[in-house]
Design a protein around this motif. Structure first.
Motif, short mmCIF file in Angstrom:
data_model
loop_
_atom_site.label_atom_id
_atom_site.label_comp_id
_atom_site.label_asym_id
_atom_site.label_seq_id
_atom_site.Cartn_x
_atom_site.Cartn_y
_atom_site.Cartn_z
N PRO A 193 2.81 -11.75 26.48
CA PRO A 193 1.16 -11.37 25.14
C PRO A 193 0.67 -10.01 25.83
O PRO A 193 0.21 -9.31 24.97
CB PRO A 193 0.65 -12.57 25.27
N VAL A 194 1.50 -10.00 27.29
CA VAL A 194 0.38 -8.26 27.68
C VAL A 194 1.09 -7.28 26.77
O VAL A 194 0.91 -6.08 27.15
CB VAL A 194 0.11 -8.64 29.25
N GLN A 195 2.42 -7.34 26.97
CA GLN A 195 4.08 -6.53 26.50
C GLN A 195 3.28 -6.40 25.12
O GLN A 195 3.50 -5.06 25.08
CB GLN A 195 4.93 -7.15 26.90
N LYS A 196 3.28 -7.15 24.50
CA LYS A 196 2.87 -6.72 23.12
C LYS A 196 1.93 -6.31 23.30
O LYS A 196 1.25 -5.52 22.11
CB LYS A 196 2.51 -8.13 22.25
N LEU A 197 0.55 -6.76 23.59
CA LEU A 197 -0.52 -5.77 23.91
C LEU A 197 -0.41 -4.51 23.94
O LEU A 197 -1.30 -3.72 23.38
CB LEU A 197 -1.31 -5.97 24.37
N TYR A 198 0.17 -3.80 24.99
CA TYR A 198 0.69 -2.46 25.51
C TYR A 198 1.23 -1.94 24.47
O TYR A 198 0.73 -1.03 23.77
CB TYR A 198 1.32 -2.91 26.34
N ASP A 199 2.65 -2.77 23.64
CA ASP A 199 3.21 -2.03 22.49
C ASP A 199 1.96 -1.71 21.73
O ASP A 199 2.43 -0.67 21.06
CB ASP A 199 4.34 -2.95 22.07
N ASP A 259 -7.25 -11.07 20.52
CA ASP A 259 -8.39 -12.29 20.65
C ASP A 259 -7.16 -13.60 20.61
O ASP A 259 -7.79 -14.22 21.17
CB ASP A 259 -8.43 -12.76 19.00
N ASP A 260 -6.09 -12.92 21.18
CA ASP A 260 -4.95 -14.69 21.17
C ASP A 260 -4.40 -14.36 22.78
O ASP A 260 -4.11 -15.28 23.52
CB ASP A 260 -3.62 -14.09 20.61
N ILE A 261 -5.17 -13.35 23.09
CA ILE A 261 -4.91 -13.01 25.33
C ILE A 261 -5.87 -14.10 25.73
O ILE A 261 -6.90 -13.95 25.80
CB ILE A 261 -5.26 -11.54 25.22
N LYS A 262 -4.82 -14.89 26.19
CA LYS A 262 -5.48 -15.78 27.36
C LYS A 262 -5.41 -15.21 28.91
O LYS A 262 -4.98 -14.66 29.52
CB LYS A 262 -4.94 -17.25 26.82
N PRO A 263 -6.66 -15.94 30.01
CA PRO A 263 -6.53 -15.92 31.12
C PRO A 263 -4.90 -15.99 31.33
O PRO A 263 -4.65 -15.04 32.80
CB PRO A 263 -7.29 -16.44 31.56
N PRO A 286 2.09 -10.84 33.87
CA PRO A 286 3.30 -9.86 34.19
C PRO A 286 4.06 -8.85 34.10
O PRO A 286 3.06 -7.80 33.72
CB PRO A 286 3.24 -10.80 32.65
N VAL A 287 4.90 -8.45 34.97
CA VAL A 287 5.00 -6.82 34.20
C VAL A 287 4.93 -6.19 33.27
O VAL A 287 5.54 -6.79 31.92
CB VAL A 287 6.81 -7.41 34.85
#
Length: 298
Positions: A57-63, A91-95, A293-294
């Motif tokens: 998810p965090v990679q998807k956020l960056y992209d 909205d889909d990002i969780k802690p 996550p990296v």
């Protein structure tokens, strides 16, 4: 993000005569090569599809941020379609997607201060956008401040936070020289603003968005419980480019009477005079390493 693969057509033509042994060998070799090439492409395609399915998810956020703010700049708001796409990702990002645990809030060392220290986790910053997480202990406060020329997305990851935000009132003149109770007005830089939000928010909740001229461009965060908020700014602050963070005192409009401002008494509580101030001395923001996550930055 998808990768198209063109499959090699292996169907041969019908021949009117039998090929020679050499031709057979050559054709078999070509067929084998084409088959290997096709298999390699298929394998690569499958690997790419697996990568897409496993994208963190965090990679998807960056992209997504990279695409949404690709042609952005001060005062430039992304299209409604891009706004909604980024909002949906947030909205889909969780802690746990960013290495946080609500049961063990990431807060700084406990030091006797009037206002508890805030912890900031840096994820990414470039000239187009920035991503970071503010972790607030109970009663932690990020004072009222602005976001010049920015579109800002704020996602509360966990906890309960009180948000109060304002937008400037540009069509109503405010002559501060006629204010009848000027004791709190210490210098110039006073302007009338309208309350946009003044509420508690508890995670999980929708991502909030503010814009360069509306949506609550000046806001204040107060932690009701330990909480964390993921902020995406496009573009980020830049002293070099004149995008400074300005802090304000908000003074209830009901305490004043000013020439040129006329509104019903019951509506005055929805307004305030914002006075520019120096960065609060008791505001302490400690940087800490991001442990999630990296993020592969392309």
């Amino acid at each position: 993000m998808g990768i198209g693969t063109t499959l090699v057509d292996l169907k041969g033509k019908e021949l009117s005569e039998l090929p020679s042994v050499a031709d057979n060998s050559k054709n078999n070799s070509n067929t084998h090569s084409n088959s290997v090439a096709s298999t390699t492409k298929n394998n690569n395609s499958k690997k790419n599809r697996r990568r897409q399915k496993k994208m963190l998810p965090v990679q998807k956020l960056y992209d997504t941020c990279k695409d949404v703010f690709a042609f952005g700049g001060p005062g430039i708001v992304p299209s409604p379609e891009k706004i909604e796409r980024l909002r949906s990702v947030l909205d889909d990002i969780k802690p746990e997607d960013v290495g946080l645990n609500p049961d063990k809030p990431y807060v700084g060392k406990s030091v006797a201060r009037r206002t508890p220290a805030i912890t900031y986790l840096h994820l990414h910053e470039c000239d187009k956008f920035s991503m970071g997480i503010f972790c607030l202990p109970p009663n932690g406060v990020i004072p009222l401040h602005n976001h010049p020329g920015m579109t800002v997305f704020s996602k509360l990851l966990f906890g309960t936070m009180h948000i109060k935000s304002y937008d400037w009132v540009d069509d109503v003149p405010c002559n501060t020289s006629s204010i009848t109770n000027p004791s709190e007005i210490q210098h110039a830089g006073v302007q009338l603003a309208k309350v946009k939000v003044d509420s508690d928010f508890t995670a999980p909740c929708n991502t909030s968005i503010l814009y360069p001229a509306d949506g609550g461009n000046m806001h204040c965060f107060t932690a009701v419980t330990a909480c964390a908020v993921l902020d995406v700014l496009g573009p980020p602050y830049s002293d070099v480019d004149g995008r400074h963070c300005t802090y304000y005192l908000d003074i209830p409009f009901t305490e004043f009477s000013a020439d040129g401002v006329s509104m019903p008494e019951e509506e005055k509580q929805g307004y305030a005079l914002l006075q520019e101030r120096e960065k609060p001395e008791d505001l302490v923001v400690d940087g800490a390493p991001y442990r999630g996550p990296v993020i592969v930055k392309k």
